[in-house]
Design a protein around this motif. Structure first.
Motif, short mmCIF file in Angstrom:
data_model
loop_
_atom_site.label_atom_id
_atom_site.label_comp_id
_atom_site.label_asym_id
_atom_site.label_seq_id
_atom_site.Cartn_x
_atom_site.Cartn_y
_atom_site.Cartn_z
N ILE A 526 1.01 -1.15 -0.11
CA ILE A 526 -0.02 0.43 0.13
C ILE A 526 0.95 1.18 -0.30
O ILE A 526 0.41 2.38 -0.32
N ALA A 527 1.92 1.18 0.92
CA ALA A 527 2.71 2.44 0.78
C ALA A 527 3.73 2.69 -0.33
O ALA A 527 4.20 4.31 -0.75
N ASP A 528 4.31 2.00 -1.16
CA ASP A 528 4.43 2.11 -2.59
C ASP A 528 3.95 2.21 -3.60
O ASP A 528 4.19 2.02 -4.41
N GLY A 529 2.25 2.48 -3.43
CA GLY A 529 1.12 1.93 -4.40
C GLY A 529 1.20 0.91 -5.24
O GLY A 529 0.48 1.22 -5.94
N GLN A 544 -15.07 -2.35 0.46
CA GLN A 544 -14.27 -2.17 0.10
C GLN A 544 -13.51 -3.55 -1.04
O GLN A 544 -14.43 -4.49 -0.50
N ARG A 545 -12.48 -2.62 -1.72
CA ARG A 545 -11.77 -4.35 -2.15
C ARG A 545 -10.56 -3.89 -2.19
O ARG A 545 -9.85 -3.04 -2.79
N LEU A 546 -9.87 -4.48 -2.09
CA LEU A 546 -8.16 -4.32 -2.05
C LEU A 546 -7.31 -4.98 -3.53
O LEU A 546 -8.45 -6.13 -3.78
N VAL A 547 -6.96 -4.14 -4.30
CA VAL A 547 -7.11 -4.78 -5.56
C VAL A 547 -5.25 -4.80 -5.81
O VAL A 547 -4.63 -3.06 -5.41
N VAL A 548 -4.70 -5.09 -6.93
CA VAL A 548 -3.37 -4.60 -7.51
C VAL A 548 -3.10 -4.04 -8.72
O VAL A 548 -3.81 -4.04 -9.19
N VAL A 549 -2.54 -2.91 -8.98
CA VAL A 549 -3.11 -1.75 -9.46
C VAL A 549 -2.48 -2.25 -11.10
O VAL A 549 -2.85 -2.53 -11.85
N GLU A 550 -1.72 -3.62 -10.91
CA GLU A 550 -1.12 -3.28 -12.54
C GLU A 550 -2.13 -4.64 -12.71
O GLU A 550 -2.42 -4.22 -14.37
N ASP A 551 -3.05 -5.84 -12.01
CA ASP A 551 -4.06 -6.28 -12.71
C ASP A 551 -5.22 -5.35 -13.25
O ASP A 551 -5.58 -5.71 -14.28
N GLU A 552 -5.95 -4.02 -12.39
CA GLU A 552 -6.81 -3.32 -13.52
C GLU A 552 -6.08 -2.92 -14.64
O GLU A 552 -7.00 -2.31 -15.03
N LEU A 561 -9.28 3.40 -10.30
CA LEU A 561 -8.55 3.52 -8.97
C LEU A 561 -8.74 4.71 -8.89
O LEU A 561 -9.18 5.23 -8.97
N PRO A 562 -8.46 4.60 -7.73
CA PRO A 562 -9.10 5.87 -6.20
C PRO A 562 -7.98 7.01 -7.36
O PRO A 562 -6.69 7.06 -8.04
N PRO A 563 -7.90 8.68 -7.38
CA PRO A 563 -7.23 9.73 -7.70
C PRO A 563 -5.96 9.23 -7.09
O PRO A 563 -5.39 9.30 -6.15
N GLY A 564 -4.97 9.62 -8.38
CA GLY A 564 -3.47 9.53 -7.85
C GLY A 564 -2.41 8.04 -7.96
O GLY A 564 -1.25 7.62 -7.79
N ALA A 565 -3.17 7.60 -7.85
CA ALA A 565 -2.93 5.93 -8.62
C ALA A 565 -2.14 5.47 -9.58
O ALA A 565 -2.37 6.33 -10.12
N SER A 566 -0.76 5.25 -9.73
CA SER A 566 0.15 5.11 -10.30
C SER A 566 -0.24 4.06 -11.68
O SER A 566 -0.73 2.90 -11.13
N THR A 567 -0.92 4.40 -12.94
CA THR A 567 -1.13 3.29 -13.83
C THR A 567 0.03 2.66 -15.07
O THR A 567 -0.71 2.66 -15.62
N SER A 568 1.07 3.69 -14.59
CA SER A 568 2.35 2.59 -15.32
C SER A 568 2.45 1.30 -14.75
O SER A 568 2.35 1.31 -13.41
N LEU A 569 3.02 0.33 -16.10
CA LEU A 569 2.79 -0.78 -14.65
C LEU A 569 4.56 -0.71 -14.27
O LEU A 569 5.59 -0.08 -15.52
#
Length: 620
Positions: A526-529, A544-552, A561-569
């Motif tokens: 969570i700390a490193d996004g 709530q649902r906890l997800v892996v950004v890369e999967d999304e 994804l919430p605002p500010g989440a990094s969408t780069s792999l």
């Protein structure tokens, strides 16, 4: 009943009668004492009784009142049924301390019968009867009684003299009976025939009587250690541990380090060959564990060529000593095979895993236990090696923290004893304590942490081992979170029914990661996004649902994804600590070595469910 004032003779008489009849196992022991020193019969059980001091009747009258005979393995009764025979005002009292109560009438009948029975006289064989008839025709050949002539044979070959025959002798590893023919020659009789036997030639230098003044100004020899302060050479060390703590892994890891000549857990075992008799593990398990240990040191199986021998015995009879038909301890064929291997290979360490597998006697019978440990010590001294014997503690041993099981002779007969235990609230943490050390300070303790199939030293400081543990937990957490989301299930960062670490700690694909390790991994992600929380459902019922950004991102759901989440792999993980980390990896120690098994590459950590770290719950 005739009044007998000598309680000592009566107690030993009960023991001798029961042992002679052979319908049960018996031993003279001391019951536990109350605070006032009087016997506490209510707490007497196989785990709490003590051996007689120096194997002699206590001189102290109060201690002598605690003396009793413990009886087990009674014919027709459950193997666990155990009884105490004690004297109260000269009269015997029988108390059952273990096993089903339905066995008491049977045991009481057999014990009562055997106490008053005549000594057993074994029938002579036809050959012996023929010899006796021949002796009647000859004269002048029997100047000395058979008993007197058999005494030196009993001293040399063991066994027990009954009548004119020595039973239970062992000559050159073969069990036999010894008797004298009419000609005056001693013969040994086995299941395969008979042959002459002589007393072994006495070695004049076997016993040395020394004047200590002769040691003046001589160099004092240094004590030999396999692991300094923990495992002495030429002696037997007992390593006990609760089920699932990893004592087999620990002994294996120390042995491999000694064979390679490298350090492990901050210890430096003596470099030399290792023989490992594994009574509970098969070849596949030994390969998996060995692979993980070697991978952690940067070595392969090829580096162990001609440095180690493993003997997998899972599912087979691993006993080195067993009770024969006359209820006497006897060396097995496997014991002879192990000694032949040691004689040829000349290792520095012999690992025996575990005492329950290799010892076929009664673990609460101090004479049998001492005989077994003495056999191991003779081998250790003869071949100049250390013997590490693994064992399981009894329930009482775990509750009291002593780590013992059976007779106190296990503790008294060895020169060093170690105890491996779980640490509370951390499934991956172990404590290794020194419970007995005749040649070093007692009470030392080491903290060990399970990490990717091996143990690492946990001293509270940053270490390569800690980095490996964290890196493994991070990868496992992300993999399980992806799998959970693909299944349609939902976990969250909030403690409760769907708390992610709690759900994951119950999954079979956790690869040994504990709940605490998964919690730390979740917070790092969570700390490193790498991981974020998304909200689903109608405005009136958000979940709530906890997800892996890369999967999304890969699934085209970046908009959720919430605002500010990094969408780069992110870049591919290397499995190494980030640049500038305060805990650099320790480069492998280059050791030139060989191994009998061909290998085609570096060992990699094994991460199947067969090699996960056992938890406290699983151990129970």
């Amino acid at each position: 009943m005739t009044e007998v004032n000598d309680t000592r003779d009566l107690t030993f008489g009960i023991y001798d009668s029961l042992t002679d009849q052979g319908h049960c196992l018996a031993d003279v022991v001391l019951a536990p004492a109350r605070e006032d020193g009087e016997p506490d019969w209510a707490k007497a059980d196989p785990a709490s009784v003590e051996k007689l001091p120096a194997d002699e009747w206590p001189e102290d009258e109060q201690t002598a009142r605690r003396a009793c005979v413990i009886v087990s393995d009674v014919d027709g009764c459950d193997r666990d049924a155990t009884f105490i025979v004690r004297l109260e005002d000269g009269k015997p009292e029988l108390t059952q301390v273990h096993g089903p109560e339905s066995d008491r009438p049977i045991a009481e009948s057999i014990i009562a019968r055997d106490i008053g029975a005549e000594p057993v006289i074994r029938p002579k064989s036809a050959l012996m009867e023929g010899m006796d008839r021949l002796a009647e025709k000859l004269a002048g050949n029997d100047q000395q009684s058979d008993f007197d002539r058999l005494v030196p044979y009993a001293e040399a070959y063991g066994g027990e003299i009954r009548g004119n025959t020595l039973f239970g002798a062992v000559v050159n590893g073969k069990p036999c009976q010894i008797a004298f023919a009419a000609t005056g020659q001693a013969w040994m009789y086995t299941n395969h025939g008979a042959r002459r036997v002589d007393l072994p030639e006495k070695k004049p230098d076997a016993i040395k009587i020394i004047d200590p003044a002769d040691w003046h100004e001589r160099a004092i020899p240094e004590r030999d250690w396999y692991v300094e302060g923990m495992i002495p050479s030429r002696q037997v060390t007992l390593l006990s541990g609760d089920g699932g703590t990893g004592k087999s892994l620990l002994a294996y890891q120390i042995g491999i380090a000694g064979a390679l000549g490298v350090e492990t857990l901050g210890l430096k075992p003596a470099e030399g060959g290792v023989v490992y008799l594994a009574g509970e593990d098969d070849e596949d398990e030994l390969m998996r564990r060995g692979n993980d240990i070697l991978a952690a040191t940067g070595h392969t199986f090829a580096d162990l060529k001609e440095k180690m021998r493993v003997i997998p015995m899972a599912g087979m009879d691993a006993e080195l000593m067993f009770l024969n038909a006359e209820r006497l301890l006897q060396l097995s064929d496997l014991a002879q095979k192990v000694e032949e291997t040691v004689d040829e290979f000349r290792p520095a360490l012999l690992i025996l895993d575990t005492s329950a597998d290799v010892f076929g006697g009664d673990e609460i019978n101090r004479r049998q236990v001492r005989q077994f440990v003495s056999m191991l010590r003779r081998m250790a001294m003869k071949y100049n090696l250390a013997v590490v014997l693994l064992s399981h503690p009894s329930v009482a041993g775990m509750q009291t923290g002593t780590g013992l099981s059976g007779s106190t002779a296990w503790n008294n007969s060895v020169r060093s004893r170690l105890y491996l235990t779980f640490e509370k609230d951390d499934d991956d943490l172990r404590s290794l304590k020194g419970m007995k050390a005749n040649y070093a300070a007692r009470g030392g303790e080491m903290k060990l942490r399970w990490a990717v199939g091996t143990f690492v030293l946990d001293d509270g400081k940053p270490s390569t081992g800690a980095a490996l543990v964290a890196n493994n937990a991070d990868k496992v957490f992300l993999k399980m979170l992806s799998a959970i989301n693909r299944s349609g299930a939902r976990v969250s960062v909030t403690t409760g029914t769907n708390y992610a670490p709690s759900i994951m700690a119950k999954r079979p694909d956790r690869e040994g990661a504990s709940k605490k390790a998964l919690e730390y991994a979740m917070h790092r992600a969570i700390a490193d996004g790498t991981v974020v929380t998304v909200w689903e459902g109608s405005p009136s019922k958000k979940r709530q649902r906890l997800v892996v950004v890369e999967d999304e991102v890969k699934q085209g759901r970046a908009g959720s994804l919430p605002p500010g989440a990094s969408t780069s792999l992110p870049p591919a993980a290397t499995g190494l600590p980030p640049a500038g980390a305060t805990t650099p990896l320790i480069p492998p120690v280059a050791v030139e070595g060989r191994h009998p098994v061909e290998s085609t590459g570096r060992c990699q950590p094994h991460a199947s469910n067969d090699n996960v770290a056992p938890s406290n719950q699983e151990a129970a």
